[in-house]
Design a protein around this motif. Sequence first.
Motif, PDB file in Angstrom:
ATOM      1  N   MET A 145      30.229  19.001  41.988  1.00  0.00           N
ATOM      2  CA  MET A 145      31.792  18.221  42.304  1.00  0.00           C
ATOM      3  C   MET A 145      31.503  17.094  42.104  1.00  0.00           C
ATOM      4  O   MET A 145      30.928  15.724  42.355  1.00  0.00           O
ATOM      5  CB  MET A 145      32.495  18.751  43.531  1.00  0.00           C
ATOM      6  CG  MET A 145      33.182  18.018  44.118  1.00  0.00           C
ATOM      7  SD  MET A 145      34.360  18.599  45.591  1.00  0.00           S
ATOM      8  CE  MET A 145      33.122  17.682  46.670  1.00  0.00           C
ATOM      9  N   TRP A 146      32.505  16.039  40.841  1.00  0.00           N
ATOM     10  CA  TRP A 146      33.250  14.456  41.411  1.00  0.00           C
ATOM     11  C   TRP A 146      34.222  14.239  42.125  1.00  0.00           C
ATOM     12  O   TRP A 146      35.174  14.769  41.978  1.00  0.00           O
ATOM     13  CB  TRP A 146      32.774  14.080  39.639  1.00  0.00           C
ATOM     14  CG  TRP A 146      31.844  14.487  38.400  1.00  0.00           C
ATOM     15  CD1 TRP A 146      30.997  13.009  38.389  1.00  0.00           C
ATOM     16  CD2 TRP A 146      31.285  15.294  38.209  1.00  0.00           C
ATOM     17  NE1 TRP A 146      29.597  13.987  37.683  1.00  0.00           N
ATOM     18  CE2 TRP A 146      29.972  15.034  37.523  1.00  0.00           C
ATOM     19  CE3 TRP A 146      31.822  16.947  37.816  1.00  0.00           C
ATOM     20  CZ2 TRP A 146      29.406  15.475  36.919  1.00  0.00           C
ATOM     21  CZ3 TRP A 146      31.058  17.099  37.009  1.00  0.00           C
ATOM     22  CH2 TRP A 146      29.707  17.153  36.195  1.00  0.00           C
ATOM     23  N   VAL A 147      34.231  13.166  42.597  1.00  0.00           N
ATOM     24  CA  VAL A 147      34.992  12.857  43.873  1.00  0.00           C
ATOM     25  C   VAL A 147      35.690  10.972  43.538  1.00  0.00           C
ATOM     26  O   VAL A 147      34.496  10.621  43.268  1.00  0.00           O
ATOM     27  CB  VAL A 147      34.599  12.935  45.360  1.00  0.00           C
ATOM     28  CG1 VAL A 147      35.450  12.287  46.044  1.00  0.00           C
ATOM     29  CG2 VAL A 147      33.595  14.304  45.446  1.00  0.00           C
ATOM     30  N   ASN A 148      36.813  11.146  42.600  1.00  0.00           N
ATOM     31  CA  ASN A 148      37.813   9.898  42.399  1.00  0.00           C
ATOM     32  C   ASN A 148      37.228   8.868  43.159  1.00  0.00           C
ATOM     33  O   ASN A 148      37.477   9.171  44.625  1.00  0.00           O
ATOM     34  CB  ASN A 148      39.022  10.250  41.774  1.00  0.00           C
ATOM     35  CG  ASN A 148      38.803   9.295  40.544  1.00  0.00           C
ATOM     36  OD1 ASN A 148      38.922   8.244  40.818  1.00  0.00           O
ATOM     37  ND2 ASN A 148      40.207   8.936  40.101  1.00  0.00           N
ATOM     38  N   SER A 149      37.677   7.844  43.381  1.00  0.00           N
ATOM     39  CA  SER A 149      38.111   6.377  44.374  1.00  0.00           C
ATOM     40  C   SER A 149      38.990   7.026  45.787  1.00  0.00           C
ATOM     41  O   SER A 149      40.030   7.600  45.327  1.00  0.00           O
ATOM     42  CB  SER A 149      38.393   5.316  43.766  1.00  0.00           C
ATOM     43  OG  SER A 149      37.439   4.891  42.388  1.00  0.00           O
ATOM     44  N   LEU A 150      38.885   6.206  46.450  1.00  0.00           N
ATOM     45  CA  LEU A 150      39.831   7.091  47.878  1.00  0.00           C
ATOM     46  C   LEU A 150      39.957   8.490  48.275  1.00  0.00           C
ATOM     47  O   LEU A 150      41.356   8.688  47.636  1.00  0.00           O
ATOM     48  CB  LEU A 150      41.243   5.721  47.600  1.00  0.00           C
ATOM     49  CG  LEU A 150      41.080   3.700  47.388  1.00  0.00           C
ATOM     50  CD1 LEU A 150      41.912   3.367  46.920  1.00  0.00           C
ATOM     51  CD2 LEU A 150      40.696   3.840  48.098  1.00  0.00           C
ATOM     52  N   SER A 151      39.430   9.230  47.576  1.00  0.00           N
ATOM     53  CA  SER A 151      39.373  10.605  47.857  1.00  0.00           C
ATOM     54  C   SER A 151      38.793  10.988  49.359  1.00  0.00           C
ATOM     55  O   SER A 151      37.708  10.865  50.196  1.00  0.00           O
ATOM     56  CB  SER A 151      38.825  11.378  46.816  1.00  0.00           C
ATOM     57  OG  SER A 151      39.757  10.841  45.946  1.00  0.00           O
ATOM     58  N   THR A 152      39.368  12.103  49.792  1.00  0.00           N
ATOM     59  CA  THR A 152      38.686  12.642  51.025  1.00  0.00           C
ATOM     60  C   THR A 152      38.583  14.265  50.929  1.00  0.00           C
ATOM     61  O   THR A 152      39.345  14.622  50.383  1.00  0.00           O
ATOM     62  CB  THR A 152      39.347  12.327  52.256  1.00  0.00           C
ATOM     63  OG1 THR A 152      39.922  10.816  52.259  1.00  0.00           O
ATOM     64  CG2 THR A 152      38.820  12.830  53.612  1.00  0.00           C
ATOM     65  N   VAL A 153      37.188  14.479  50.485  1.00  0.00           N
ATOM     66  CA  VAL A 153      37.057  16.454  50.559  1.00  0.00           C
ATOM     67  C   VAL A 153      36.123  16.881  52.188  1.00  0.00           C
ATOM     68  O   VAL A 153      35.595  15.962  51.754  1.00  0.00           O
ATOM     69  CB  VAL A 153      36.659  16.217  49.853  1.00  0.00           C
ATOM     70  CG1 VAL A 153      36.458  17.846  48.892  1.00  0.00           C
ATOM     71  CG2 VAL A 153      37.000  15.340  47.767  1.00  0.00           C
ATOM     72  N   ARG A 154      36.459  17.940  51.984  1.00  0.00           N
ATOM     73  CA  ARG A 154      35.823  18.391  52.982  1.00  0.00           C
ATOM     74  C   ARG A 154      34.474  19.824  52.587  1.00  0.00           C
ATOM     75  O   ARG A 154      35.990  20.860  51.490  1.00  0.00           O
ATOM     76  CB  ARG A 154      36.656  19.072  54.193  1.00  0.00           C
ATOM     77  CG  ARG A 154      37.053  18.207  55.213  1.00  0.00           C
ATOM     78  CD  ARG A 154      38.292  18.691  56.143  1.00  0.00           C
ATOM     79  NE  ARG A 154      39.800  18.886  55.872  1.00  0.00           N
ATOM     80  CZ  ARG A 154      40.302  19.387  56.036  1.00  0.00           C
ATOM     81  NH1 ARG A 154      39.982  20.147  57.105  1.00  0.00           N
ATOM     82  NH2 ARG A 154      40.769  20.152  55.876  1.00  0.00           N
ATOM     83  N   VAL A 155      33.562  20.074  52.396  1.00  0.00           N
ATOM     84  CA  VAL A 155      33.157  21.051  51.748  1.00  0.00           C
ATOM     85  C   VAL A 155      31.919  21.573  52.959  1.00  0.00           C
ATOM     86  O   VAL A 155      31.616  21.172  54.048  1.00  0.00           O
ATOM     87  CB  VAL A 155      32.272  19.900  50.483  1.00  0.00           C
ATOM     88  CG1 VAL A 155      30.962  20.762  50.358  1.00  0.00           C
ATOM     89  CG2 VAL A 155      32.979  18.883  49.693  1.00  0.00           C
TER      90      VAL A 155
END
Length: 312
Positions: free
Chosen positions: A122-132
């Motif tokens: 997974m690539w996460v872009n700028s100013l992002s919030t992801v829960r894994v």
Amino acid sequence: MDIKKFRNKLQRYLKGTSNETESAIVEAWYRSYQSAEEAEISAPEKEAIKNAIRQKINGATATPVKLNWARYSIAASLVLVSGIALFFYNFKKRSSENIVYTTLHTKAGEVKEVTLPDSSVMWVNSLSTVRVPVSFDGAVRNVLLDEGEVFLQVKHKTTQPFRVNTGLLQVQVLGTSFNVNAYAALKRTSVAVATGKVAVIAGGKTLSFLTPGQQLMFDNQTQTHKLNNIDVSATQSWKDGDTYLTQANFDELAVVVKNLYGLKLKAANPEVARYQFTMRLRRNVSADEALKVISLMHNTHFKKEGNEVVLY
């Protein structure tokens, strides 16, 4: 609803003797008690729920009652059906509460590449919030995109679907690569497919199945959507440092500027706010250079005041 007929359908469903139509009716009834994040029943959950409900039904119907059956059978059935719905809800709630998540945040100008517990990337872009989840132990591999944008290359697992949940949409695959953009400032959510096939679901209803080169745009306010044919490479180029805008509106440009440089872009007047932009912005270019390129698009000027940039 004819309670007696529905109870018979439910009994056949629990015994595994219901036909396709009856099974669909029962599961549609169940989904009506769910939120968008709980739209489907996995195979292991079905078995556990069936066993528990079977005991409830047997207990409720084991002892005959010598009363006005026409009146009390309807009341008992309604209680039974309501109890089963509550059981479904509590079962799913307990399952979701047992999942332990790790939260990922990215800063302006930052893109993270993360290997997930199942070896998906997974690539996460700028100013992002992801829960894994710490591990993918359940029937479904769930990732929660609270804000921002991700691109995923999902490892194929036929028995364990992969889902990305945003505030309003659920994106489900078995194994594929796709992009999900859910920045709140844009007031819309987009899903674009690079390889494989993706199901996009809202409120328990499947909106569309997307194939490579297709994008679904979902309006968060009107709850409507449309499909577009797109350049697949452009939707994922941000992870390599390039962001392509094609007839993008001012809000889209403002999100990109904030992501890359942490600057808040504002329009000095309604005319500027209506401009559209087709261009490429690179992550390794300075903010001043990028703003000069933006200004050239419509022969405008800009002025900086702290972290705020006004285009006029």
